[in-house]
Motif scaffolding. Structure first.
Motif, PDB file in Angstrom:
ATOM      1  N   THR A  84       0.818  -1.218   0.000  1.00  0.00           N
ATOM      2  CA  THR A  84       0.000   0.000   0.000  1.00  0.00           C
ATOM      3  C   THR A  84       0.849   1.264   0.000  1.00  0.00           C
ATOM      4  O   THR A  84       0.403   2.312  -0.474  1.00  0.00           O
ATOM      5  CB  THR A  84      -0.927   0.006   1.217  1.00  0.00           C
ATOM      6  OG1 THR A  84      -0.147  -0.201   2.408  1.00  0.00           O
ATOM      7  CG2 THR A  84      -1.955  -1.116   1.114  1.00  0.00           C
ATOM      8  N   ILE A  95       1.552   2.681  -3.595  1.00  0.00           N
ATOM      9  CA  ILE A  95       0.443   3.102  -4.459  1.00  0.00           C
ATOM     10  C   ILE A  95       0.785   4.359  -5.257  1.00  0.00           C
ATOM     11  O   ILE A  95       0.558   4.401  -6.482  1.00  0.00           O
ATOM     12  CB  ILE A  95      -0.838   3.294  -3.623  1.00  0.00           C
ATOM     13  CG1 ILE A  95      -1.335   1.947  -3.102  1.00  0.00           C
ATOM     14  CG2 ILE A  95      -1.928   3.963  -4.452  1.00  0.00           C
ATOM     15  CD1 ILE A  95      -2.553   2.048  -2.218  1.00  0.00           C
ATOM     16  N   SER A 102      -1.628  -0.677 -12.682  1.00  0.00           N
ATOM     17  CA  SER A 102      -1.213  -0.251 -11.339  1.00  0.00           C
ATOM     18  C   SER A 102      -1.706  -1.222 -10.280  1.00  0.00           C
ATOM     19  O   SER A 102      -0.948  -1.630  -9.386  1.00  0.00           O
ATOM     20  CB  SER A 102      -1.743   1.157 -11.059  1.00  0.00           C
ATOM     21  OG  SER A 102      -1.261   2.082 -12.009  1.00  0.00           O
ATOM     22  N   ALA A 103      -2.972  -1.618 -10.392  1.00  0.00           N
ATOM     23  CA  ALA A 103      -3.533  -2.548  -9.410  1.00  0.00           C
ATOM     24  C   ALA A 103      -2.868  -3.915  -9.502  1.00  0.00           C
ATOM     25  O   ALA A 103      -2.556  -4.548  -8.481  1.00  0.00           O
ATOM     26  CB  ALA A 103      -5.034  -2.668  -9.609  1.00  0.00           C
ATOM     27  N   LEU A 118       0.572  -3.837  -7.860  1.00  0.00           N
ATOM     28  CA  LEU A 118       0.528  -3.822  -6.398  1.00  0.00           C
ATOM     29  C   LEU A 118       0.212  -5.206  -5.836  1.00  0.00           C
ATOM     30  O   LEU A 118       0.819  -5.645  -4.847  1.00  0.00           O
ATOM     31  CB  LEU A 118      -0.509  -2.802  -5.928  1.00  0.00           C
ATOM     32  CG  LEU A 118      -0.151  -1.330  -6.141  1.00  0.00           C
ATOM     33  CD1 LEU A 118      -1.324  -0.441  -5.783  1.00  0.00           C
ATOM     34  CD2 LEU A 118       1.082  -0.951  -5.320  1.00  0.00           C
TER      35      LEU A 118
END
Length: 268
Positions: free
Chosen positions: A223, A226, A239-240, A243
């Motif tokens: 997190t 981000i 991006s997700a 992560l």
């Protein structure tokens, strides 16, 4: 002159000892029967607890500024009917070993057998729903809009499910997209973690350079990355995925590294 011989008294043998042994042998059987009866009755626990929750929902007046939609009550009635039928037919739902020929039937039998064995947990869940209903909708100890009751949450889920094709994605479409996103990131992180773990655990030069990187990047929570992910990748999807892959990569790498390092090497 001979003295009279005194004979010892003869004690009559009573059947008390065999009866006591028989009773001792039957004691485990009696306990087994009592446990079986309790197990049979445990399947009806959700019927009782759901009935209590339904009675509370119907009789206790609402103090929150919200009307009951009836979805929560229908769910409770459905739980009562389902577990009443399961309790009456529970002797038929035995665990079945699935094979290629009976897989659908075995899946249904095993699912119903699991539902029967999990009945006390479902009953406890019904009591938690009843407590949630009392704290929010009935007594307003946690006010709206931050703490809706179970009826409001279930009605929102139904509305979101029915909103598909009305200008916005429905709940099913959102669930599918979230699952695709999760699986893509999970598989990417797992593959990269296995590759890195094998290389670092097997080759000494890679371990020399790779371990400092793991110790530096690994403890950082995903997190916290981000902002960097949003800046580096052009789309929210990438991006997700990055992560999720980052969160999966570190533990998979460490576990694979440990397994490869502890594997004995065969010396020719």
């Amino acid at each position: 002159m001979q003295s009279p011989v005194i004979e010892p008294p003869v004690t009559a043998v009573t059947p008390s000892t065999p009866l006591t042994d028989a009773q001792g042998d039957n004691a485990p059987l009696a306990r087994h029967h009592s446990r079986s009866k309790l197990a049979l009755l445990a399947t009806f626990v959700p019927v009782l607890t759901a009935g209590v929750a339904l009675t509370v929902h119907r009789l206790v007046p609402n103090k929150q500024n919200a009307d009951s939609s009836g979805v929560y009550a229908r769910v409770l009635v459905g739980v009562m009917i389902a577990f009443a039928l399961l309790g009456l037919t529970q002797r038929f739902w035995r665990r079945m070993k699935p094979t290629r020929w009976n897989f659908p039937v075995a899946a249904v039998f095993n699912l119903l057998h699991w539902a029967v064995s999990a009945a006390p947990i479902v009953g406890a869940g019904m009591l938690l729903l009843c407590a949630w209903d009392l704290i929010t909708l009935k007594f307003n100890l946690m006010p709206l809009p931050y703490f809706p009751g179970p009826d409001g949450v279930l009605q929102t889920l139904v509305d979101d499910w029915q909103s598909a094709g009305q200008g916005q994605p429905g709940l099913a479409q959102c669930m599918v997209q979230s699952l695709i996103l999760l699986m893509t990131g999970y598989l990417t992180g797992s593959v990269l973690g296995i590759i890195c773990g094998v290389l670092i655990g097997w080759f000494a030069p890679v371990r020399y350079w790779g371990m400092p990187v793991l110790k530096l990047i690994g403890p950082i929570p995903a997190t916290a990355l981000i902002p960097m992910a949003l800046m580096l990748f052009p789309s929210p999807m990438l991006s997700a995925v990055s992560l999720i892959a980052m969160a999966v990569w570190f533990p998979v790498t460490m576990l694979t590294l440990s397994g490869v390092s502890n594997t004995p090497r065969l010396v020719p």
